[in-house]
Design a protein around this motif. Sequence first.
Motif: not given
Length: 805
Positions: A724, A755-761, A763
């Motif tokens: 992480t 998915d990481a971009k959609k979840d805001g993790k 940018h």
Amino acid sequence: MSQQPYNQQQQQQPQQQFQQEEEINLREEFGKYFRYWPWFVASLFLCVLIAFLYLRYTTPVYQSTATIIIKDEKKGGSIPGLEAFEGLGLLGGMGSNSLENEMGILRSKRLITDVAKELQLNVRYFIEGNVQTTELYSNNPIEIQILKQDDEALAGGQTFKIYVKGEKALLLTNELTGKEIKANYGEPVDLNFGTIVINKSLTPNLKEFSANAEPLIVSFSTVEAAGAGYREKIQLNLTDKNSSLIELNLNDPVKEKARDILDQLILEYNRQAIEDKNLVALNTASFIEDRLDIITGELDSVESGKEDFKEENQLTDIQAESAMFIENASDFNKRSQEVNTQLELSNAMLDYIAKNSESDLLPANLGISEAGVNSVISEYNSLVLERNRILSGSTPKNPVVMDINSRIEQIKGNVLVSLQRMRSNLRIVREDLDRQSATIDSRIASVPGKEKQFRGIERQQSIKEALYLFLLQKREETSLSLAVTAPKAKIVDSAYSLATPVSPKNKIILLAALILGVLIPFMVIYLKQLFNNKINSQKDMQSALRFIPLVGEIPKFTGKEEGLIIENDRSVLSEAFRILHTNLQYLLVNSENKDNGNILFVTSTVKGEGKTFAAINLALTLANSGKKVLVMGADLRNPQLHRYQVETKQNKGISDYLVNKELELEQLIITSSLHANLDLLPSGSIPPNPSELWRRSRADELFESLKSIYDYIVVDTAPVMLVTDTFLINKFADLTLYVVRAGYTEKKLIDFAVDAKKDGKLHDVSFVLNDVKMANFGYGNKYGYAYGAEKEGFWSKIKGKAAIW
């Protein structure tokens, strides 16, 4: 008026667009395989070469054919020239067999074995060549005769090599045991399976078998084994279902041998058919001879009794005294003779049936007046012949034979019943005639008793004489039928061989080689693509590119290259990073006027995708443009900067800075030896809790301080799927470059970045496709991706294709 064409044009546009897309897809699919054209060429060449070698060194097999017609009296009428003998019943019975039975006899073990024995097929001669061994047949330099043979010892076959050791001396070597046996021409030689004699061939125009010649290979087998081998090869076909024409085919490398086998097979078939046809006549002749001996003795006895009666009674012309009565009784006497003759024949036939076995044929056409009896006897003989002929190629347990035996038993019973009924009827007629005779005798009461006795003697004499003459006539007819030997199978075409071999077929094999030459690489490429779950080009990322843009492609470099960009570099790798730099300018357009530097994160899904490689070369590209650049080793768990500058592994770095507040950045930054404008900030000591370190406020101070010093800070981060760490510090990034490695990253992992971009993790994410093969680079290797570089040669392209595989 003008609206209709416009509407038609609107309707045609989607169809034309669909056709254009389909054409483009076909071109793309074709392009997937065409770029491997060297392998198609190599596969075609190899397959065609193998086909040529196969055709060159494979022994050709030729087809030999013969055609015969089976003479069938029931279908084809009488045999020409034998019409006079049909009434004897001695040439009948052969037409009752079906063509299937005749074809079975032609392929019977007994018949084929006779052919193998006659042609000596159990001894085969070969000459060994450089590549293949050739069988000799009519041009054998020697002839071997087997004097004695042990079939059990020869069950598995024996092979010998024969060498010439002198003018008359020979040397035989057993190929299985290696045992050597000396021999001489014309002298018996004892082998482990029997005794043979070797003679020089008398065939003219043969090459002399001398000491300088290649050894002759001779193979021995049993006659049954040799016949069984050719029995499987011989094919029988009906030319038409309504005709009796049978075509015999045999495929063999030696054409002359195959023709001889077919001709000999027809000869043996006709010989056995003639023997079967004469069985009825032979049995009839034997029966007639036995009856003639009996009738001759009885006739002599009657004539002697007549002579003695006349001498004792001094009789001269008794007929003159009883002329009137004899004239009246002449019809009676004639009928009485016929009845007694038929009764004698029926008794004789019953005695013959009682004395002979079930397999013997019955005498036919002896003159029995009962048509039903003659018909049953003829049917019985036909079934016996048919059973015997089928037994020649089968066993008594054959269902057909058992069925025929049952029918024979039934018909034999019918014969007995018919003869007994005939005898009973004749006895009744004779009793009736005796009663009429008594009436006539009462009318000639005036005739002396001696005349009556004399008339009885003459009556017996006439009966015996009539029977004797009848049997003599039948004996001559039977002798004539035995002298006629017409073959059953008429040869339509003697055996002949085709000029072209039936195997191997040149055109088919060459065509198969061409098809395989194309199919093998096609299937390998297709299966490789079918089971490939890795990303190979930007086309494999189309679904993800709708959410995350692709800013650059990094080509695969060979082992000869160092993988680092230098100043004034014109390689494909440097051009790719220049394009990446240019694309970054568009993504960082809002930050161009910032006072501080830009922070570029370089990350990936898993390790091994080329983050450090991409970060170092991107930094070098930025440094070459005159910018002051720093590369940070932000992967605290698995630092990799030491691969490009070794001293970074021992120096303190980011982890030490985050832990120790007394350390200053100037003490940790290293000037890179790769470029004057490039500095390095190593990862430092590997901590036990990297995530906790990144959560400290000192991390904010770190990035803020570096932004004020450098134009670009390229951060080599940890893989986002494994740890992480990158998510914790991604807030400091102006742009995140997500590295995907072609041929390494699985397609399903690309969804993790989306998915990481959609979840805001993450940018401001952009993909960088790393390690792309030249064939998949950009829009395909078509428009000169190596602009300004030296043109690649043909063999280099071949090696490149091999590397792709």
